[in-house]
Design a protein around this motif. Structure first.
Motif, mmCIF file in Angstrom:
data_model
loop_
_atom_site.group_PDB
_atom_site.id
_atom_site.type_symbol
_atom_site.label_atom_id
_atom_site.label_comp_id
_atom_site.label_asym_id
_atom_site.label_seq_id
_atom_site.Cartn_x
_atom_site.Cartn_y
_atom_site.Cartn_z
ATOM 1 N N GLN A 135 -14.366 -7.538 11.550
ATOM 2 C CA GLN A 135 -14.908 -8.899 11.636
ATOM 3 C C GLN A 135 -15.673 -9.003 12.940
ATOM 4 O O GLN A 135 -15.082 -9.081 14.016
ATOM 5 N N LEU A 146 -8.930 -2.791 7.451
ATOM 6 C CA LEU A 146 -7.731 -3.040 8.239
ATOM 7 C C LEU A 146 -6.693 -2.186 7.577
ATOM 8 O O LEU A 146 -6.166 -2.605 6.575
ATOM 9 N N ARG A 169 0.826 -1.205 0.000
ATOM 10 C CA ARG A 169 0.000 0.000 0.000
ATOM 11 C C ARG A 169 0.859 1.254 0.000
ATOM 12 O O ARG A 169 0.791 2.064 0.916
ATOM 13 N N TYR A 198 -6.499 3.317 2.867
ATOM 14 C CA TYR A 198 -7.941 3.198 3.076
ATOM 15 C C TYR A 198 -8.328 2.087 4.047
ATOM 16 O O TYR A 198 -7.566 1.150 4.306
ATOM 17 N N THR A 211 -3.842 -0.753 6.124
ATOM 18 C CA THR A 211 -2.406 -0.952 5.933
ATOM 19 C C THR A 211 -1.740 0.391 5.670
ATOM 20 O O THR A 211 -2.256 1.201 4.895
ATOM 21 N N ILE A 237 -11.814 0.014 4.171
ATOM 22 C CA ILE A 237 -13.085 -0.098 3.444
ATOM 23 C C ILE A 237 -13.803 -1.415 3.734
ATOM 24 O O ILE A 237 -14.664 -1.840 2.979
ATOM 25 N N ILE A 238 -13.393 -2.047 4.849
ATOM 26 C CA ILE A 238 -14.002 -3.331 5.213
ATOM 27 C C ILE A 238 -14.537 -3.228 6.646
ATOM 28 O O ILE A 238 -13.827 -2.759 7.545
ATOM 29 N N ARG A 249 -20.131 -12.283 9.920
ATOM 30 C CA ARG A 249 -20.289 -12.176 8.479
ATOM 31 C C ARG A 249 -21.634 -12.779 8.039
ATOM 32 O O ARG A 249 -21.876 -12.970 6.851
ATOM 33 N N PHE A 304 -13.091 -15.831 -2.229
ATOM 34 C CA PHE A 304 -14.366 -15.996 -2.938
ATOM 35 C C PHE A 304 -14.808 -14.678 -3.579
ATOM 36 O O PHE A 304 -15.493 -14.667 -4.601
ATOM 37 N N PHE A 341 -5.806 -11.830 0.723
ATOM 38 C CA PHE A 341 -6.984 -11.088 1.193
ATOM 39 C C PHE A 341 -7.021 -9.604 0.867
ATOM 40 O O PHE A 341 -8.033 -8.967 1.118
ATOM 41 N N LYS A 349 -17.869 -3.858 0.973
ATOM 42 C CA LYS A 349 -18.720 -5.059 1.090
ATOM 43 C C LYS A 349 -20.158 -4.650 0.800
ATOM 44 O O LYS A 349 -20.591 -3.570 1.219
HETATM 45 C C1 LIG Z 1 -2.584 -8.202 5.588
HETATM 46 C C2 LIG Z 1 -3.893 -7.572 5.243
HETATM 47 C C3 LIG Z 1 -3.917 -6.222 4.898
HETATM 48 C C4 LIG Z 1 -5.135 -5.597 4.600
HETATM 49 N N1 LIG Z 1 -5.140 -4.271 4.273
HETATM 50 C C5 LIG Z 1 -6.328 -3.650 4.090
HETATM 51 C C6 LIG Z 1 -6.384 -2.246 3.843
HETATM 52 O O1 LIG Z 1 -5.375 -1.569 3.729
HETATM 53 N N2 LIG Z 1 -7.596 -1.665 3.760
HETATM 54 C C7 LIG Z 1 -8.758 -2.380 3.866
HETATM 55 O O2 LIG Z 1 -9.829 -1.798 3.773
HETATM 56 N N3 LIG Z 1 -8.725 -3.706 4.078
HETATM 57 C C8 LIG Z 1 -7.552 -4.342 4.189
HETATM 58 N N4 LIG Z 1 -7.519 -5.683 4.441
HETATM 59 C C9 LIG Z 1 -8.795 -6.334 4.745
HETATM 60 C C10 LIG Z 1 -9.224 -7.161 3.612
HETATM 61 O O3 LIG Z 1 -9.764 -6.322 2.692
HETATM 62 C C11 LIG Z 1 -10.179 -8.192 4.191
HETATM 63 O O4 LIG Z 1 -9.384 -9.117 4.882
HETATM 64 C C12 LIG Z 1 -10.918 -8.849 3.090
HETATM 65 O O5 LIG Z 1 -11.823 -7.945 2.516
HETATM 66 C C13 LIG Z 1 -11.692 -10.066 3.571
HETATM 67 O O6 LIG Z 1 -12.521 -9.729 4.634
HETATM 68 P P1 LIG Z 1 -12.372 -10.515 5.989
HETATM 69 O O7 LIG Z 1 -10.944 -10.555 6.360
HETATM 70 O O8 LIG Z 1 -13.307 -9.919 6.944
HETATM 71 O O9 LIG Z 1 -12.784 -11.981 5.635
HETATM 72 P P2 LIG Z 1 -14.252 -12.572 5.663
HETATM 73 O O10 LIG Z 1 -15.139 -11.798 4.786
HETATM 74 O O11 LIG Z 1 -14.675 -12.727 7.071
HETATM 75 O O12 LIG Z 1 -13.982 -13.969 5.013
HETATM 76 C C14 LIG Z 1 -13.122 -14.926 5.640
HETATM 77 C C15 LIG Z 1 -13.464 -16.275 5.100
HETATM 78 O O13 LIG Z 1 -14.793 -16.661 5.520
HETATM 79 C C16 LIG Z 1 -15.422 -17.377 4.470
HETATM 80 N N5 LIG Z 1 -16.586 -16.613 4.003
HETATM 81 C C17 LIG Z 1 -17.038 -15.466 4.554
HETATM 82 N N6 LIG Z 1 -18.127 -15.027 3.889
HETATM 83 C C18 LIG Z 1 -18.347 -15.890 2.885
HETATM 84 C C19 LIG Z 1 -19.304 -15.942 1.829
HETATM 85 N N7 LIG Z 1 -20.268 -15.032 1.699
HETATM 86 N N8 LIG Z 1 -19.206 -16.950 0.924
HETATM 87 C C20 LIG Z 1 -18.243 -17.882 1.047
HETATM 88 N N9 LIG Z 1 -17.310 -17.880 2.035
HETATM 89 C C21 LIG Z 1 -17.357 -16.900 2.945
HETATM 90 C C22 LIG Z 1 -14.366 -17.579 3.392
HETATM 91 O O14 LIG Z 1 -13.670 -18.764 3.648
HETATM 92 C C23 LIG Z 1 -13.477 -16.375 3.587
HETATM 93 O O15 LIG Z 1 -12.195 -16.528 3.039
HETATM 94 C C24 LIG Z 1 -6.333 -6.342 4.674
HETATM 95 C C25 LIG Z 1 -6.290 -7.696 5.010
HETATM 96 C C26 LIG Z 1 -5.087 -8.313 5.275
HETATM 97 C C27 LIG Z 1 -5.083 -9.760 5.626
#
Ligand SMILES: Cc1cc2nc3c(=O)[nH]c(=O)nc-3n(C[C@H](O)[C@H](O)[C@H](O)COP(=O)(O)OP(=O)(O)OC[C@H]3O[C@@H](n4cnc5c(N)ncnc54)[C@H](O)[C@@H]3O)c2cc1C
Length: 481
Positions: free
Chosen positions: A150, A185, A98, A144, A187, A146-147, A153, A452, A446, A201
């Motif tokens: 957790q 999250l 980033r 940014y 970065t 933009i998520i 979900r 997905f 991620f 989302k």
């Molecule tokens: C190192 C790192 C840096 C990041 N940096 C940024 C950043 O700078 N800015 C930012 O905004 N975000 C950032 N992110 C966040 C990233 O965008 C999110 O991790 C990503 O959008 C996934 O969301 P989540 O982690 O909540 O996973 P979840 O949405 O909770 O998903 C996790 C897992 O749950 C399962 N699952 C959940 N929902 C479903 C579904 N509907 N269908 C099927 N399977 C599902 C899948 O196995 C999925 O892989 C970062 C993430 C990481 C790991």
């Protein structure tokens, strides 16, 4: 053009950054943040160096700006933008995901299509254009969040126990919106100038209060960052942890404790459809993610170089089975590089005159990333064997005369002295095995959404018409008769 020192000086403000139970008074003087801030400062110095040819005269301002922030209006401009992004990516070998060019590209995409921000209940297009001009003039580092955090979900923000776990609007004032909650999250946020806060989302109509987009300086009253564990502080030396000690970008949960967002910093105001328009109608999502793939190519090339050197040092490269593994790595890296070039080759202007990288090629590569990167790591681990652990604990062993003798004699390879062998394998470990490497594994899977989600982009952007027509034409060519 902004210089590295100017960027570093601008970080010394009232930002509220928490790490290990304490408020960080000055990120530029803190061991967790100073190294990556220095790396970003180097990027600014590179861009300001006329020899890199990274600048152009931006039509939006008629002034010199960094090409990484450009709205490409021809294929040539798209290629020039890629060259500029490549210069930065090569400097960090892709280990800074980033840098200022990532979210900068999203802001360029937004500004290419002001109409997307005029179509909601409130016309906010002028805000987007004004902040884009500021980005160009000041070479801002914007990150940014933009998520949603957790939490669950299974549903979206309006249904969560506490109304404002995900950041949303709690009040409207004459001066702007008051927002409360958190977002993950971010970065690089600890060392950025500003942060774009929004939600990518999908939300429902009941989530209107959470459907916002705004840009704030890091030093904003009521906004705090809670950073994950630092890997830079655990890096005992640059020789032991050459990547952790330079490129640990940090990631943070961002909390908003009734923060006032002035009207002129609001891009989307409680408009669920506006969020989709912002990311997808504007072309911002393809432009931002094309930067990410250009960066990824540089990283894969670097890892490929590591693998090639491991095989050369251990003299396994004479073995056909090892050549096959190196060949698989070469194939994986080439596929991503080719997708980047194909996205540029098949780019076309959109309705606003921005040349969009081809989404089929771009999202095709992104859809594979969650399997491709772990496979790359697995092959490098396979080639490295125990070499990444047959290593002295730290550089201090290398400096200790009583120990160094054994290392010089036993931790070497034909034609490769201990110092160089240890150096290489410590770098390999930081790329594939250290905590920094583990975070990168998660990052590549991620950063653009869960696997997905990335495959969903590939599904929606492939364009199945020709594929289905081909099958139907073939089916029509024979029958039961
Ligand atoms: C190192 C790192 C840096 C990041 N940096 C940024 C950043 O700078 N800015 C930012 O905004 N975000 C950032 N992110 C966040 C990233 O965008 C999110 O991790 C990503 O959008 C996934 O969301 P989540 O982690 O909540 O996973 P979840 O949405 O909770 O998903 C996790 C897992 O749950 C399962 N699952 C959940 N929902 C479903 C579904 N509907 N269908 C099927 N399977 C599902 C899948 O196995 C999925 O892989 C970062 C993430 C990481 C790991």
């Amino acid at each position: 053009m902004r210089k590295g020192d100017e960027y570093l000086a601008s970080l010394r403000d009232d930002r509220e950054i928490y790490l290990d139970g304490s408020l960080v008074p000055d990120v530029t003087g803190h061991p967790a943040f100073a190294p990556v801030a220095r790396t970003v400062a180097e990027l600014y110095d590179l861009a300001a160096d006329p020899l890199t040819d990274m600048t152009y005269v931006a039509p939006e301002t008629s002034r010199e700006a960094n090409r990484v922030f450009a709205i490409p209006r021809s294929r040539d401009e798209l290629a020039a933008r890629r060259h500029a992004i490549e210069i930065w990516a090569r400097h960090t070998h892709g280990w800074v995901g980033r840098g200022p060019d990532h979210v900068g590209a999203f802001l360029a995409g937004f500004a290419s299509c002001p109409g997307a921000f005029a179509a909601g209940p409130r016309d906010l297009a002028a805000n987007v254009s004004a902040h884009y001009r500021r980005l160009l003039d000041e070479s801002l580092f914007v990150t940014y969040a933009i998520i949603p955090p957790q939490f669950s979900r299974a549903g979206t923000a309006h249904g969560w126990d506490d109304e404002f776990i995900q950041v949303g609007v709690v009040a409207e004032r004459p001066a702007g919106l008051v927002v409360r909650g958190a977002q993950m999250l971010a970065t690089g946020a600890a060392v950025a100038d500003e942060i774009l806060v929004s939600c990518i989302k999908p939300l429902t109509d009941q989530d209107r209060d959470f459907a916002v987009s705004f840009l704030l300086p890091l030093a904003t009253d009521g906004m705090r960052l809670h950073c994950r564990r630092s890997y830079a502080t655990g890096a005992t030396s640059g020789y032991d942890y050459p990547l952790s000690s330079r490129y640990d970008e940090t990631d943070a949960l961002v909390v908003f404790d009734d923060v006032l967002v002035p009207w002129d910093r609001v891009f989307v105001d409680r408009d669920v459809a506006g969020l989709r328009r912002q990311f997808f109608d504007t072309g911002a999502h393809v432009l931002g993610n094309s930067q990410a793939q250009i960066r990824f190519v540089a990283k894969l090339r670097f890892i490929l170089g590591l693998a090639r050197k491991i095989a050369a040092v251990n003299e396994t490269d004479r073995i056909p089975g090892v050549q096959e593994k190196l060949g698989e790595l070469a194939s994986l890296a080439s596929v991503v590089e080719s997708a980047v070039l194909a996205a540029e080759y098949r780019a076309a202007p959109d309705g606003n005159g921005m040349w969009r990288p081809d989404p089929r090629a771009l999202y095709g590569a992104m859809g594979l990333q969650a399997e491709l990167y772990p496979r790359v790591l697995a092959i490098v681990r396979d080639l490295a064997g125990g070499g990444v652990l047959q290593l002295p604990a730290s550089v201090r062993d290398m400096a200790a005369p009583g120990i160094r003798g054994d290392l010089d004699r036993y931790v070497r390879s034909p034609g490769v002295a201990a110092e160089d062998r240890v150096k290489l394998f410590k770098l390999v470990w930081d790329a594939v095995g250290s905590e920094f490497a583990g975070r990168h594994h998660q990052y590549e899977m991620f950063y653009a959404g869960a696997p997905f989600v990335a495959k969903g982009y590939a599904y929606r952007n492939y364009g199945y018409e020709q594929a289905v027509a081909d099958v139907e034409e073939f089916l029509a060519s024979y029958s039961i008769d």
